[in-house]
Design a protein around this motif. Structure first.
Motif, PDB file in Angstrom:
ATOM      1  N   TYR A 403       0.811  -1.221   0.000  1.00 60.89           N
ATOM      2  CA  TYR A 403       0.000   0.000   0.000  1.00 60.89           C
ATOM      3  C   TYR A 403       0.844   1.271   0.000  1.00 60.89           C
ATOM      4  O   TYR A 403       0.334   2.362   0.214  1.00 60.89           O
ATOM      5  CB  TYR A 403      -0.950   0.005   1.208  1.00 60.89           C
ATOM      6  N   LEU A 404       2.126   1.120  -0.213  1.00 63.48           N
ATOM      7  CA  LEU A 404       3.031   2.267  -0.317  1.00 63.48           C
ATOM      8  C   LEU A 404       3.521   2.393  -1.765  1.00 63.48           C
ATOM      9  O   LEU A 404       3.417   1.439  -2.549  1.00 63.48           O
ATOM     10  CB  LEU A 404       4.240   2.081   0.609  1.00 63.48           C
ATOM     11  N   PRO A 405       4.074   3.545  -2.135  1.00 60.60           N
ATOM     12  CA  PRO A 405       4.726   3.640  -3.440  1.00 60.60           C
ATOM     13  C   PRO A 405       5.800   2.562  -3.564  1.00 60.60           C
ATOM     14  O   PRO A 405       6.456   2.204  -2.584  1.00 60.60           O
ATOM     15  CB  PRO A 405       5.331   5.045  -3.436  1.00 60.60           C
ATOM     16  N   GLU A 406       5.995   2.052  -4.770  1.00 58.02           N
ATOM     17  CA  GLU A 406       6.896   0.911  -4.968  1.00 58.02           C
ATOM     18  C   GLU A 406       8.310   1.199  -4.463  1.00 58.02           C
ATOM     19  O   GLU A 406       8.983   0.329  -3.922  1.00 58.02           O
ATOM     20  CB  GLU A 406       6.947   0.545  -6.456  1.00 58.02           C
ATOM     21  N   ALA A 407       8.760   2.435  -4.613  1.00 59.73           N
ATOM     22  CA  ALA A 407      10.134   2.770  -4.239  1.00 59.73           C
ATOM     23  C   ALA A 407      10.383   2.685  -2.741  1.00 59.73           C
ATOM     24  O   ALA A 407      11.537   2.571  -2.303  1.00 59.73           O
ATOM     25  CB  ALA A 407      10.485   4.172  -4.746  1.00 59.73           C
ATOM     26  N   ILE A 408       9.336   2.749  -1.962  1.00 58.91           N
ATOM     27  CA  ILE A 408       9.498   2.712  -0.497  1.00 58.91           C
ATOM     28  C   ILE A 408       8.626   1.628   0.114  1.00 58.91           C
ATOM     29  O   ILE A 408       8.168   1.735   1.249  1.00 58.91           O
ATOM     30  CB  ILE A 408       9.177   4.086   0.132  1.00 58.91           C
ATOM     31  N   ALA A 409       8.410   0.578  -0.632  1.00 57.19           N
ATOM     32  CA  ALA A 409       7.458  -0.455  -0.221  1.00 57.19           C
ATOM     33  C   ALA A 409       7.803  -1.100   1.111  1.00 57.19           C
ATOM     34  O   ALA A 409       6.918  -1.579   1.825  1.00 57.19           O
ATOM     35  CB  ALA A 409       7.373  -1.526  -1.307  1.00 57.19           C
ATOM     36  N   ASN A 410       9.076  -1.117   1.470  1.00 54.25           N
ATOM     37  CA  ASN A 410       9.495  -1.824   2.685  1.00 54.25           C
ATOM     38  C   ASN A 410       9.655  -0.924   3.907  1.00 54.25           C
ATOM     39  O   ASN A 410      10.116  -1.374   4.955  1.00 54.25           O
ATOM     40  CB  ASN A 410      10.808  -2.558   2.430  1.00 54.25           C
ATOM     41  N   ARG A 411       9.290   0.330   3.794  1.00 55.72           N
ATOM     42  CA  ARG A 411       9.428   1.223   4.950  1.00 55.72           C
ATOM     43  C   ARG A 411       8.385   0.884   6.012  1.00 55.72           C
ATOM     44  O   ARG A 411       7.244   0.541   5.709  1.00 55.72           O
ATOM     45  CB  ARG A 411       9.291   2.681   4.534  1.00 55.72           C
ATOM     46  N   ARG A 412       8.810   1.023   7.267  1.00 63.91           N
ATOM     47  CA  ARG A 412       7.900   0.831   8.396  1.00 63.91           C
ATOM     48  C   ARG A 412       7.964   2.072   9.283  1.00 63.91           C
ATOM     49  O   ARG A 412       9.035   2.442   9.765  1.00 63.91           O
ATOM     50  CB  ARG A 412       8.298  -0.404   9.219  1.00 63.91           C
ATOM     51  N   TYR A 413       6.833   2.702   9.493  1.00 65.32           N
ATOM     52  CA  TYR A 413       6.773   3.917  10.303  1.00 65.32           C
ATOM     53  C   TYR A 413       6.185   3.661  11.697  1.00 65.32           C
ATOM     54  O   TYR A 413       6.746   4.060  12.702  1.00 65.32           O
ATOM     55  CB  TYR A 413       5.920   4.972   9.594  1.00 65.32           C
ATOM     56  N   TYR A 414       5.074   2.987  11.732  1.00 64.07           N
ATOM     57  CA  TYR A 414       4.371   2.794  13.014  1.00 64.07           C
ATOM     58  C   TYR A 414       4.965   1.607  13.754  1.00 64.07           C
ATOM     59  O   TYR A 414       4.891   0.457  13.288  1.00 64.07           O
ATOM     60  CB  TYR A 414       2.880   2.598  12.758  1.00 64.07           C
ATOM     61  N   GLN A 415       5.561   1.893  14.901  1.00 70.38           N
ATOM     62  CA  GLN A 415       6.175   0.862  15.726  1.00 70.38           C
ATOM     63  C   GLN A 415       5.520   0.870  17.105  1.00 70.38           C
ATOM     64  O   GLN A 415       5.915   1.632  17.993  1.00 70.38           O
ATOM     65  CB  GLN A 415       7.685   1.113  15.875  1.00 70.38           C
ATOM     66  N   PRO A 416       4.492   0.073  17.329  1.00 70.33           N
ATOM     67  CA  PRO A 416       3.792   0.078  18.628  1.00 70.33           C
ATOM     68  C   PRO A 416       4.742  -0.223  19.784  1.00 70.33           C
ATOM     69  O   PRO A 416       5.702  -0.984  19.635  1.00 70.33           O
ATOM     70  CB  PRO A 416       2.744  -1.029  18.471  1.00 70.33           C
ATOM     71  N   VAL A 417       4.458   0.382  20.918  1.00 74.73           N
ATOM     72  CA  VAL A 417       5.284   0.165  22.095  1.00 74.73           C
ATOM     73  C   VAL A 417       4.715  -0.982  22.923  1.00 74.73           C
ATOM     74  O   VAL A 417       3.530  -1.320  22.786  1.00 74.73           O
ATOM     75  CB  VAL A 417       5.349   1.455  22.957  1.00 74.73           C
ATOM     76  N   PRO A 418       5.517  -1.598  23.770  1.00 76.97           N
ATOM     77  CA  PRO A 418       5.027  -2.727  24.585  1.00 76.97           C
ATOM     78  C   PRO A 418       4.274  -2.262  25.832  1.00 76.97           C
ATOM     79  O   PRO A 418       4.616  -2.633  26.949  1.00 76.97           O
ATOM     80  CB  PRO A 418       6.324  -3.465  24.953  1.00 76.97           C
ATOM     81  N   ARG A 419       3.261  -1.418  25.632  1.00 82.32           N
ATOM     82  CA  ARG A 419       2.456  -0.924  26.750  1.00 82.32           C
ATOM     83  C   ARG A 419       1.005  -0.802  26.314  1.00 82.32           C
ATOM     84  O   ARG A 419       0.696  -0.435  25.174  1.00 82.32           O
ATOM     85  CB  ARG A 419       2.964   0.451  27.225  1.00 82.32           C
ATOM     86  N   GLY A 420       0.101  -1.109  27.242  1.00 80.02           N
ATOM     87  CA  GLY A 420      -1.319  -0.922  26.988  1.00 80.02           C
ATOM     88  C   GLY A 420      -1.813  -1.712  25.798  1.00 80.02           C
ATOM     89  O   GLY A 420      -1.326  -2.811  25.480  1.00 80.02           O
ATOM     90  N   LEU A 421      -2.795  -1.149  25.096  1.00 77.60           N
ATOM     91  CA  LEU A 421      -3.401  -1.836  23.965  1.00 77.60           C
ATOM     92  C   LEU A 421      -2.409  -2.058  22.829  1.00 77.60           C
ATOM     93  O   LEU A 421      -2.586  -2.968  22.009  1.00 77.60           O
ATOM     94  CB  LEU A 421      -4.602  -1.019  23.461  1.00 77.60           C
ATOM     95  N   GLU A 422      -1.354  -1.248  22.775  1.00 76.03           N
ATOM     96  CA  GLU A 422      -0.405  -1.408  21.675  1.00 76.03           C
ATOM     97  C   GLU A 422       0.362  -2.727  21.749  1.00 76.03           C
ATOM     98  O   GLU A 422       0.960  -3.142  20.757  1.00 76.03           O
ATOM     99  CB  GLU A 422       0.553  -0.221  21.623  1.00 76.03           C
ATOM    100  N   ILE A 423       0.327  -3.392  22.872  1.00 78.07           N
ATOM    101  CA  ILE A 423       0.906  -4.741  22.941  1.00 78.07           C
ATOM    102  C   ILE A 423       0.145  -5.653  21.985  1.00 78.07           C
ATOM    103  O   ILE A 423       0.735  -6.395  21.196  1.00 78.07           O
ATOM    104  CB  ILE A 423       0.845  -5.297  24.379  1.00 78.07           C
ATOM    105  N   LYS A 424      -1.195  -5.576  22.039  1.00 81.33           N
ATOM    106  CA  LYS A 424      -2.027  -6.408  21.161  1.00 81.33           C
ATOM    107  C   LYS A 424      -1.917  -5.946  19.710  1.00 81.33           C
ATOM    108  O   LYS A 424      -1.925  -6.764  18.781  1.00 81.33           O
ATOM    109  CB  LYS A 424      -3.477  -6.371  21.624  1.00 81.33           C
ATOM    110  N   ILE A 425      -1.834  -4.628  19.512  1.00 81.29           N
ATOM    111  CA  ILE A 425      -1.692  -4.110  18.149  1.00 81.29           C
ATOM    112  C   ILE A 425      -0.389  -4.617  17.531  1.00 81.29           C
ATOM    113  O   ILE A 425      -0.359  -5.042  16.366  1.00 81.29           O
ATOM    114  CB  ILE A 425      -1.729  -2.573  18.149  1.00 81.29           C
ATOM    115  N   ALA A 426       0.681  -4.594  18.310  1.00 83.36           N
ATOM    116  CA  ALA A 426       1.971  -5.067  17.817  1.00 83.36           C
ATOM    117  C   ALA A 426       1.903  -6.551  17.464  1.00 83.36           C
ATOM    118  O   ALA A 426       2.450  -6.988  16.436  1.00 83.36           O
ATOM    119  CB  ALA A 426       3.063  -4.822  18.850  1.00 83.36           C
ATOM    120  N   ASP A 427       1.227  -7.335  18.297  1.00 82.78           N
ATOM    121  CA  ASP A 427       1.082  -8.770  18.033  1.00 82.78           C
ATOM    122  C   ASP A 427       0.333  -9.002  16.720  1.00 82.78           C
ATOM    123  O   ASP A 427       0.722  -9.850  15.903  1.00 82.78           O
ATOM    124  CB  ASP A 427       0.343  -9.450  19.185  1.00 82.78           C
TER     125      ASP A 427
END
Length: 449
Positions: A403-427
């Protein structure tokens, strides 16, 4: 423009107490021990006898004007003053001519004190520069605002900045004793109760001028019938309408906002509530705080607890609908919740990085499979071709889709933290990436992923 101590030749009966008891010697100056104590910066300057141009930065009533006058007296310089509220370039030029004439005829130095120097515009501030450079006068500016933001770099580069602090309780108590014992104060023989002293000091809130004004008003309310006893009841009558120092457009305002935000981020509901109360006590608009609380919910809690944003918005709504005090209580509730909630700045960090990349990267085209095809021509051009409708895929996830432009297809921006609901989001995100990897292995079995 005035000379140091010129006004002592005239009657002081009309002057407020703060002017009547202004110290004539540096030894009688109260406060700023971090600058004037033995071995401290300004004390060393005075000991050398070489006073440089400087900026005094501090809240109202801490002795900026008095200190400038005493510096001039210490180095035998003629004291001139300007108020940036009243003066212009014409006044500056007139003063420059007087300072030059003074040096030529009497070989006397001049010290120019500019009160509220931050109110001068750039061209007015620039007007001082050549005369600071050639030593026409020693320049001393006073400001309640952050010099880094309000003063030109050219002026700052020619001056040393000294930060003056609010007077502490001991300083203010010493100032009271000085006034009561000083004949120049022209006060009655006041007998000050301990409770009254404490109340005066609290009401002054670190401001010497305010303290002296309150003391003068209080002194008018004592008489021989009460044996000139100044009680806490009398002081309370004067200060009951008091509004504490709170500059809605200045550094104190932003310092307290910053402290409240950092208390929330640091998971301190006590700190967050304290600074909120301080701001309300100083007259801050609760709606401004409500807006900042919404920001905190997204910036510092984010998806670790998405309910925080709802609670913050609800508090804002209560304040808008009901006003004070109900709304303030709702904001306090939101602050306590946010401070106690798990913290994540993952969305905030991701969004900042995305914005930075968008500004730095070329304008990548939208991949053809993600383009809309509302017309026949667009359809013929292949817009939307090979797009996989997620709801028709197993578990409603199109594994391997990009869902990104082909030139940056492997970029990752959102990195959930190991706290609260983001633990489940990360999983969950990790499970989806595992599916992506499996999909890639099926499509390209020769790749070792």
């Amino acid at each position: 423009m005035t000379d140091l101590f010129d006004d002592v030749q005239h009657s002081t009966a009309w002057q407020p107490l703060a002017a009547r008891v202004r110290p004539q010697e540096l030894a009688h100056y109260v406060g700023q021990s971090h600058l004037l104590g033995q071995g401290k910066p300004l004390q060393k300057v005075l000991a050398s006898g070489q006073v440089h141009s400087m900026i005094f930065w501090g809240p109202p009533g801490v002795g900026k004007t008095t200190l400038a006058q005493l510096l001039a007296h210490r180095v035998d310089a003629r004291f001139f003053s300007l108020s940036a509220v009243m003066a212009g370039v014409k006044d500056i030029r007139s003063l420059v001519e007087q300072a030059k004439q003074l040096r030529v005829t009497n070989n006397t130095k001049a010290l120019l004190f500019v009160d509220e120097v931050h109110r001068f515009n750039k061209s007015q501030q620039d007007a001082f520069l050549p005369y600071i450079e050639d030593g026409t006068f020693i320049f001393v500016g006073a400001t309640t605002e952050n010099p880094s933001f309000e003063l030109n770099n050219a002026l700052l580069s020619r001056c040393r900045v000294y930060v003056l602090k609010s007077l502490n309780d001991q300083d203010l108590s010493e100032l009271i004793d000085h006034c009561l014992a000083n004949p120049a104060a022209a006060l009655p023989a006041i007998k000050l109760d301990a409770d009254a002293r404490d109340l005066l000091i609290r009401a002054a809130d670190g401001d010497a001028r305010r303290l002296l004004n309150l003391l003068e008003i209080a002194s008018d309310l004592v008489d021989a019938e009460t044996d000139f006893r100044l009680s806490a009841a009398i002081v309370d009558e004067i200060v009951q309408q008091d509004v504490r120092r709170f500059d809605k457009g200045g550094d104190h305002f932003y310092d307290q906002i910053s402290a409240m935000h950092k208390a929330v981020r640091g998971s301190s509901p006590d700190g967050a509530l304290y600074w909120f109360a301080r701001m309300l006590d100083g007259g801050c608009d609760p709606l401004y705080v409500a807006r900042r609380v919404v920001r905190m919910a997204s910036e510092d809690i984010g998806n670790a607890d998405p309910r925080a944003l709802d609670i913050a918005l609800s508090a804002w709504d209560v304040q808008t609908r009901l006003g004070s005090p109900e709304g303030e209580l709702a904001i306090a509730q939101a602050l306590a919740y946010l401070a106690s909630a798990p913290k994540s700045n993952a969305v905030y960090s991701a969004f900042k990085q995305v914005m930075a990349d968008v500004k730095a990267d070329p304008s990548f085209d939208v991949p053809v499979h993600l383009r809309n095809a509302p017309t026949k021509l667009m359809n013929e051009l292949g817009h939307g071709a090979e797009y996989r409708y997620a709801h028709d895929e197993p578990d409603a996830y199109a594994a391997g889709e990009n869902y990104l432009p082909e030139a940056i297809a492997n970029r990752r921006y959102y990195q959930p933290v190991p706290r609260g609901l983001e633990i489940k989001i990360a999983d969950k995100l990790q499970r989806l990436r595992d599916l992506d990897q499996q999909s890639e292995q099926k499509r390209y079995p020769e790749l070792k992923l």
